[in-house]
Design an enzyme around this catalytic site. Structure first.
Site: not given
Length: 308
Positions: A69-70, A139, A168, A180-182
């Protein structure tokens, strides 16, 4: 469509040569031209022409991302000024954007040549980071430096302040990036068919403590406050700024900023359902059965005794 022009976007560290060799052999048989970014010229055969990134996008009909994905996100960012269809070949682990496995590459290229595919539009976030323009298809995140305080920032929507964060990290994501991160920070999963912007704090200490879902027409501004710890800024997981203690990030939603090739949208959705089940969204047994290859489904069915 003889003479199709394909641009290769390679994973920065993985060995992509088996897939590249397959593509080169296919290109020779179909009179296709291949190109790659100048910085990757040493990783491909001489038959693949190196060129600057801007020329790669301008002169190619389709980009082929070889990685996870990256790498796919990098290809989309590369073409954001001149969107071209991007086909993803999967060399990663759990990928939500890539569709084609290495053994499927020749058949996928045949589909490209025959124009037998659909294109899915992907939104992005157009971001002004302290005066620098960047785009994020998943994101953008403001992240604290370990051991050096917290991210302390205010949230403004269309110029009106709504509160502050002390946490954080603050993650702003597209619907596609909500997995993902969310999501890891406790944010909701948003359907890719939805137009929205999600703002999610990670490990909030005070201030806003829940995810906020905003309209795509609303402009978001995160501004660091006096006393904030040093903050790093990541775009799609890539570090673009570190140890900032002042400044602001302005974020706007852009629809269909990227184009992703889909060969079998239904099958792709089924695979993603299975991947989402790894994120604590369990599937029903009959759904799991449908995700098995056809020969395995028949073998599975034969082992289940019929009801009395």
């Amino acid at each position: 469509m003889d003479g199709i022009r394909l641009g290769l976007v390679l994973h920065p560290t993985r060995d992509t040569s088996p897939v590249v060799d397959t593509i080169v052999a296919w290109a020779v048989r179909h009179d296709a031209t291949l190109a790659v970014r100048v910085e990757d010229r040493h990783r491909v055969p001489e038959a693949v022409r190196p060129m600057p990134s801007a020329d790669l996008v301008a002169r190619c009909d389709v980009l082929i991302s070889i990685g996870g994905d990256g790498t796919m996100l990098g290809a989309l960012r590369l073409a954001v000024g001149d969107p071209k269809p991007v086909l993803g070949v999967h060399l990663g682990k759990v990928g939500f954007l890539v569709e084609v496995e290495p053994p499927e590459v020749p058949a996928a290229l045949d589909r490209l040549l025959a124009r037998n595919y659909t294109v899915a539009g992907h939104s992005c976030l157009a971001c002004d980071v302290c005066g620098d323009d960047v785009v994020a298809f998943n994101d953008i995140a403001l992240i604290r430096a370990p051991g050096q305080g917290f991210v302390t920032a205010t949230l403004a929507v269309d110029g009106r302040r709504y509160g502050y964060y002390r946490c954080d990290a603050v993650v702003v994501s597209t619907p596609a990036g909500s997995t993902a991160y969310s999501y890891a920070a406790g944010g909701p999963l948003i359907s890719p068919a939805t137009r929205a912007v999600v703002v999610t704090p990670s490990a909030p200490m005070s201030g806003i403590s829940r995810a906020v879902v905003l309209s795509p027409d609303e402009n978001v501004r995160l501004e660091l406050q006096p006393g904030s710890g040093p903050v790093a800024v990541e775009v799609d997981g890539l570090l673009i700024r570190e140890r900032s203690t002042s400044g602001a990030v302005d974020i706007r939603y852009r629809h269909d900023a990227g184009l992703v090739v889909r060969l079998d949208p239904h099958r792709f959705q089924e695979r993603n359902q299975l991947k989402l089940s790894l994120l604590d969204l369990p599937l029903l047994p009959e759904q799991l059965r449908e995700l098995l290859p056809e020969d395995l489904r028949h073998r599975f069915d034969r082992r289940i005794p019929p009801p009395d």
